[in-house]
Motif scaffolding. Structure first.
Motif, mmCIF file in Angstrom:
data_model
loop_
_atom_site.group_PDB
_atom_site.id
_atom_site.type_symbol
_atom_site.label_atom_id
_atom_site.label_comp_id
_atom_site.label_asym_id
_atom_site.label_seq_id
_atom_site.Cartn_x
_atom_site.Cartn_y
_atom_site.Cartn_z
ATOM 1 N N VAL A 265 28.859 41.550 1.043
ATOM 2 C CA VAL A 265 28.545 42.677 0.154
ATOM 3 C C VAL A 265 27.187 43.272 0.498
ATOM 4 C CG1 VAL A 265 27.932 43.266 -2.222
ATOM 5 C CG2 VAL A 265 30.025 41.984 -1.770
ATOM 6 N N SER A 266 26.232 42.409 0.834
ATOM 7 C CA SER A 266 24.900 42.909 1.176
ATOM 8 C C SER A 266 24.917 43.685 2.492
ATOM 9 C CB SER A 266 23.909 41.743 1.265
ATOM 10 O OG SER A 266 24.231 40.897 2.353
ATOM 11 N N GLU A 267 25.861 43.356 3.373
ATOM 12 C CA GLU A 267 25.931 44.004 4.682
ATOM 13 C C GLU A 267 26.814 45.256 4.667
ATOM 14 O OE1 GLU A 267 26.804 42.595 9.313
ATOM 15 O OE2 GLU A 267 26.681 41.103 7.691
ATOM 16 N N LEU A 268 27.609 45.417 3.608
ATOM 17 C CA LEU A 268 28.564 46.519 3.566
ATOM 18 C C LEU A 268 27.917 47.898 3.703
ATOM 19 C CD1 LEU A 268 31.449 47.560 3.223
ATOM 20 C CD2 LEU A 268 31.145 47.370 0.726
ATOM 21 N N PRO A 269 26.831 48.202 2.993
ATOM 22 C CA PRO A 269 26.228 49.540 3.149
ATOM 23 C C PRO A 269 25.841 49.846 4.597
ATOM 24 C CG PRO A 269 25.342 48.445 1.209
ATOM 25 C CD PRO A 269 26.137 47.423 1.944
ATOM 26 N N THR A 270 25.362 48.868 5.318
ATOM 27 C CA THR A 270 24.970 49.079 6.722
ATOM 28 C C THR A 270 26.182 49.430 7.574
ATOM 29 O OG1 THR A 270 23.164 47.491 6.462
ATOM 30 C CG2 THR A 270 23.843 48.023 8.709
ATOM 31 N N VAL A 271 27.299 48.711 7.367
ATOM 32 C CA VAL A 271 28.527 48.986 8.135
ATOM 33 C C VAL A 271 29.056 50.381 7.802
ATOM 34 C CG1 VAL A 271 30.924 48.283 8.510
ATOM 35 C CG2 VAL A 271 29.126 46.544 8.314
ATOM 36 N N LEU A 272 29.050 50.733 6.525
ATOM 37 C CA LEU A 272 29.539 52.052 6.137
ATOM 38 C C LEU A 272 28.635 53.160 6.672
ATOM 39 C CD1 LEU A 272 30.677 51.385 2.445
ATOM 40 C CD2 LEU A 272 32.045 51.356 4.536
ATOM 41 N N ALA A 273 27.335 52.886 6.715
ATOM 42 C CA ALA A 273 26.389 53.882 7.260
ATOM 43 C C ALA A 273 26.658 54.113 8.743
ATOM 44 C CB ALA A 273 24.960 53.412 7.036
ATOM 45 N N SER A 274 26.993 53.065 9.476
ATOM 46 C CA SER A 274 27.319 53.205 10.898
ATOM 47 C C SER A 274 28.553 54.079 11.083
ATOM 48 C CB SER A 274 27.568 51.829 11.523
ATOM 49 O OG SER A 274 26.418 51.016 11.431
ATOM 50 N N ILE A 275 29.515 53.913 10.199
ATOM 51 C CA ILE A 275 30.733 54.728 10.274
ATOM 52 C C ILE A 275 30.415 56.194 9.962
ATOM 53 C CG2 ILE A 275 33.009 55.100 9.229
ATOM 54 C CD1 ILE A 275 33.033 52.043 8.677
ATOM 55 N N ASP A 276 29.581 56.400 8.945
ATOM 56 C CA ASP A 276 29.216 57.776 8.569
ATOM 57 C C ASP A 276 28.442 58.466 9.692
ATOM 58 O OD1 ASP A 276 30.458 57.354 6.183
ATOM 59 O OD2 ASP A 276 28.613 56.937 5.062
ATOM 60 N N LYS A 277 27.626 57.706 10.397
ATOM 61 C CA LYS A 277 26.865 58.281 11.511
ATOM 62 C C LYS A 277 27.808 58.716 12.633
ATOM 63 C CE LYS A 277 22.824 57.330 14.401
ATOM 64 N NZ LYS A 277 21.776 56.328 14.760
ATOM 65 N N LEU A 278 28.824 57.890 12.900
ATOM 66 C CA LEU A 278 29.831 58.259 13.898
ATOM 67 C C LEU A 278 30.586 59.506 13.462
ATOM 68 C CD1 LEU A 278 31.636 54.994 15.112
ATOM 69 C CD2 LEU A 278 30.519 56.706 16.540
ATOM 70 N N LYS A 279 30.859 59.579 12.179
ATOM 71 C CA LYS A 279 31.625 60.706 11.647
ATOM 72 C C LYS A 279 30.842 62.008 11.805
ATOM 73 C CE LYS A 279 34.887 61.298 7.846
ATOM 74 N NZ LYS A 279 36.047 60.785 8.602
ATOM 75 N N GLU A 280 29.526 61.922 11.611
ATOM 76 C CA GLU A 280 28.682 63.117 11.763
ATOM 77 C C GLU A 280 28.699 63.653 13.192
ATOM 78 O OE1 GLU A 280 24.857 61.881 10.487
ATOM 79 O OE2 GLU A 280 25.437 61.621 8.372
ATOM 80 N N ALA A 281 28.967 62.763 14.138
ATOM 81 C CA ALA A 281 29.029 63.190 15.546
ATOM 82 C C ALA A 281 30.283 63.988 15.836
ATOM 83 C CB ALA A 281 28.952 61.972 16.453
ATOM 84 N N GLY A 282 31.251 63.955 14.933
ATOM 85 C CA GLY A 282 32.442 64.802 15.068
ATOM 86 C C GLY A 282 33.558 64.226 15.914
ATOM 87 N N ASP A 283 33.425 62.987 16.390
ATOM 88 C CA ASP A 283 34.482 62.377 17.207
ATOM 89 C C ASP A 283 35.381 61.544 16.302
ATOM 90 O OD1 ASP A 283 36.103 61.094 19.006
ATOM 91 O OD2 ASP A 283 34.480 60.554 20.388
#
Length: 752
Positions: free
Chosen positions: A512-530
């Motif tokens: 649970v403590s690590e979940l925000p970091t994993v989701l942030a990595s996904i959001d960063k990828l999403k911002e790249a548009g791929d």
């Protein structure tokens, strides 16, 4: 033997005796079947390693079979230790001719009234109940020399109609069209008593067990006439098998002298008994076939005291049914058929009879007469059969194509190598599980009791494995799913309801403590548009989460090592594409089309929180309804429904999108009804089907080795499926022609 020792022995046989609340007696000619129920309080292992009572309980049914000479001892024990029975009305089934004496004995010993139940009603209701609830209750038996059992699981829709051929004193044929809907079609006076009477008259043998032993050593050549004896080489002209029986005991008419019983040597006695048995069973089989044709019924079950899982009887019936029907009709048998009448009568007074009842292997002896029963300290042998109530209604998963098809990828009944491997794996983990069980309740004040219960688990599980080694069909189907479930049942029976509860909690906090970091990595990828990179990344998260498994030996080594196993290192362990089974491109092509997705989850902690949740979040963002399904009861370190519900507030705190999806019920949670690391979709919780049908699920995701590889790997569904797992055993990797940590990402289109 002193009274104290006898009572200890009886408590082993009559489980939960002080809690018995209903009982039924089925009095037969030589045995009494006792069927009773108890409501057993359940305990719970806490996070501070204590065992506490809960307000929950579990209903269980126990069935015991005893010989008449031993019945008074058992009855006395019931009278002394079952206070809830006093003054009640109990069921009594009359299936023997003289029962007045035994009825009076029961009344006096228990201080109860007797309610008589019609035997045929009990027989039919008990048979239908077993077929509906017990996996591998029904089986066929080969008529060649292989002695092969083929077990079947039937759902409520496919049970009816069926014929029930009851071979007792005579023979009765009952057509069962549905629940409480049956009629007697006919029968024959040539049945079990005919065989016993003629056998004794001809050979002087009067014990049925000796008769069966002799029949196995017999040959029909001495007394029977065959087609070849009549037509010789011309039999082929009539399209007839020259080895077929033409006339039972026909050869006696050609004998120069008629021998009396006292003149028979041992071999002639064997031969005569076999010829008699074949004569009776061929006649029964022909009646069964003719009535099945007349009533247009394709499934026929044989039961009665003459059958009782006796190989020679089942082999003969199987051959005869196959012959008369030209291969269209198979003779079917029941694992627990000796309890059908008493069980059916008992169920008339059982308030939860329509619920789902599971075979409770921890309280059962093995497959009837197939496995010898050890005598109790009191000197007599008995057989037991136990069931436990799930307290919900179960049905086949509504999206299954074949609702009676086996879910298991490997059948241990036919694959000796797989069975030996799994038994060795389980043998090697017994000591570790015993230690885990003790550690999980190290906070209990009475540590001697904890250790004693853990050692009892170890002893009982070793004994069960030894039984399966010797008789692999002892409990019906033999596969990874059932072996693991039996282990969990024995743990629960000894008071260890969840030996991984503390490990799951610790892993949950970390994930649970690590979940925000994993989701942030996904959001960063999403911002790249791929977009494809995002979908592949969350797929790798799904697979990486599945690496964390306390039930996998190699992974346990990694997690227990000094470096440990982080989620990032698990992602790195996921091999690069192309994967061993690589359906990613197929899935990616359709992933935005899915409107309602069901996900069967596997392990607690990292697997669920960092694997499943990020994957589900992308589906939710695409507008899909996502339903996550977890086990109802604990098994290994698998996530349970209760734990999943308790985690929802934590997920909402970790991410605003997840909070929105949970509050709007776009993300829903449901229980599967399962209590195994595997998934048997033939029996799921009624709530699951209700939700799936309501929201018209069009994609089912099955995650984890147990659910997606050991089971359901070859199962077909009506909708699209995604089966995802990381292979964590070298043996399975070799079987699938992969390697350790190979990826299975199998996307299959539905049949509709």
């Amino acid at each position: 033997m002193d009274t104290a020792q006898r009572n200890i022995d009886f408590h082993r046989l009559v489980r939960d005796a002080p809690l018995i609340n209903h009982i039924c007696f089925d009095a037969c000619s030589k045995t009494v079947k006792i069927i009773y129920s108890s409501t057993v309080p359940l305990s719970h292992t806490t996070l501070d390693r204590k065992r506490v009572d809960t307000e929950k309980s579990e209903d269980r049914i126990y069935c015991i079979q005893v010989q008449y000479p031993d019945f008074p001892l058992i009855l006395q024990f019931f009278g002394d230790t079952c206070p809830l029975l006093k003054g009640t009305t109990v069921d009594f089934v009359v299936t023997a001719s003289q029962n007045a004496e035994i009825e009076e004995v029961i009344r006096k010993a228990l201080d109860v009234k007797l309610r008589h139940v019609e035997a045929f009603t009990g027989l039919v209701n008990g048979t239908s109940f077993l077929l509906r609830n017990i996996e591998a209750e029904s089986f066929t038996y080969s008529f060649d020399e292989s002695q092969k059992y083929e077990f079947q699981t039937l759902n409520t829709e496919s049970i009816y109609p069926y014929l029930l051929i009851n071979i007792r004193t005579g023979v009765s044929v009952v057509l069962v069209d549905g629940p409480n809907k049956f009629q007697r079609l006919g029968g024959s006076s040539i049945g079990g008593a005919s065989f016993l009477g003629l056998s004794e008259l001809i050979t002087g043998v009067n014990d049925i067990e000796e008769m069966m032993d002799r029949a196995l050593k017999g040959s029909p050549e001495e007394f029977d006439i065959f087609i070849r004896d009549i037509y010789g080489d011309r039999a082929a002209n009539f399209n007839m098998d020259p080895h077929l029986l033409a006339a039972s005991f026909g050869r006696v008419t050609r004998a120069q002298t008629i021998r009396r019983a006292g003149e028979f040597d041992d071999q002639s006695k064997n031969n005569a008994i076999l010829s008699l048995l074949r004569m009776v069973l061929y006649n029964v089989s022909q009646i069964a076939f003719m009535l099945s044709e007349m009533s247009n019924v394709k499934r026929v079950f044989f039961n009665g005291f003459l059958v009782r899982n006796r190989p020679i009887v089942m082999k003969t019936l199987s051959f005869a049914c196959n012959y008369w029907s030209g291969g269209k009709l198979k003779a079917c048998f029941l694992r627990h058929e000796n309890y059908t009448t008493g069980l059916g009568a008992f169920l008339e007074g059982c308030p939860n009879a329509d619920m789902y009842w599971k075979e409770y292997c921890s309280g059962s002896t093995a497959l009837g007469r197939f496995v010898p029963v050890e005598p109790l300290e009191t000197g007599f042998k008995t057989q037991t059969f136990a069931l436990k109530c799930a307290r919900f209604k179960a049905a086949p998963f509504c999206l299954l194509v074949d609702k009676d098809g086996k879910p298991d990828a490997i059948d241990f009944n036919t694959d000796d190598e797989a069975r030996d491997f799994w038994i060795q794996i389980l043998d090697n983990t017994i000591a570790q599980l015993t230690e885990l069980a003790i550690a999980s309740q190290s906070g209990c004040p009475d540590q001697e009791d904890v250790i004693s219960r853990a050692k009892d688990f170890e002893h009982d599980f070793v004994k069960t494995m030894d039984t399966i080694k010797e008789h692999h069909v002892a409990y019906g189907n033999s596969n990874a799913r059932n072996l693991l479930e039996v282990r969990e049942q024995i743990l629960q029976e000894k008071g260890f309801d969840d030996i991984y509860v503390q490990k799951k909690h610790e892993e949950k906090l970390s994930a649970v403590s690590e979940l925000p970091t994993v989701l942030a990595s996904i959001d960063k990828l999403k911002e790249a548009g791929d977009e494809k990179a995002v979908v592949e990344y969350v797929s790798r998260c799904l697979l990486a989460g599945n690496v964390f498994d306390w039930g996998a030996k190699e992974v346990v080594k990694l997690m227990s090592s000094e470096e440990g196993l982080s989620f990032q290192s698990a992602i790195e362990r996921v091999e690069n594409r192309p994967w061993l089974f690589d359906g990613f491109d197929s899935y990616y092509k359709k992933h935005k089309e899915y409107k309602s997705v069901l996900i069967f989850v596997d392990n607690s902690g990292y697997d669920y929180i960092l694997g499943v949740i990020p994957f589900a979040r992308e589906l939710l963002r695409n507008g899909a309804k996502v339903i996550i399904c977890a086990n109802t009861l604990p098994a290994l370190n698998d996530l349970t429904y209760r734990e999943m519900i308790e985690l929802a507030p934590e997920l909402k705190k970790a991410d605003a999108d997840l909070a929105k999806f949970i509050d709007s019920e776009q993300l829903m949670f449901v229980q599967s009804g399962q209590e195994s690391p595997c998934l048997d979709a033939r029996r799921v919780h009624e709530d699951l089907n209700t939700v799936v049908q309501k929201y018209e699920t069009d994609l089912v995701i099955i995650e984890g080795m147990g659910r997606a590889l050991h089971t359901n790997f070859n199962v077909k569904f009506k909708c699209d499926t995604l089966k995802a797992a990381v292979i964590k055993t070298q043996w399975l990797a070799d079987r699938l022609q992969g390697k350790m940590f190979s990826v299975v990402f199998k996307h299959e289109l539905g049949t509709k």
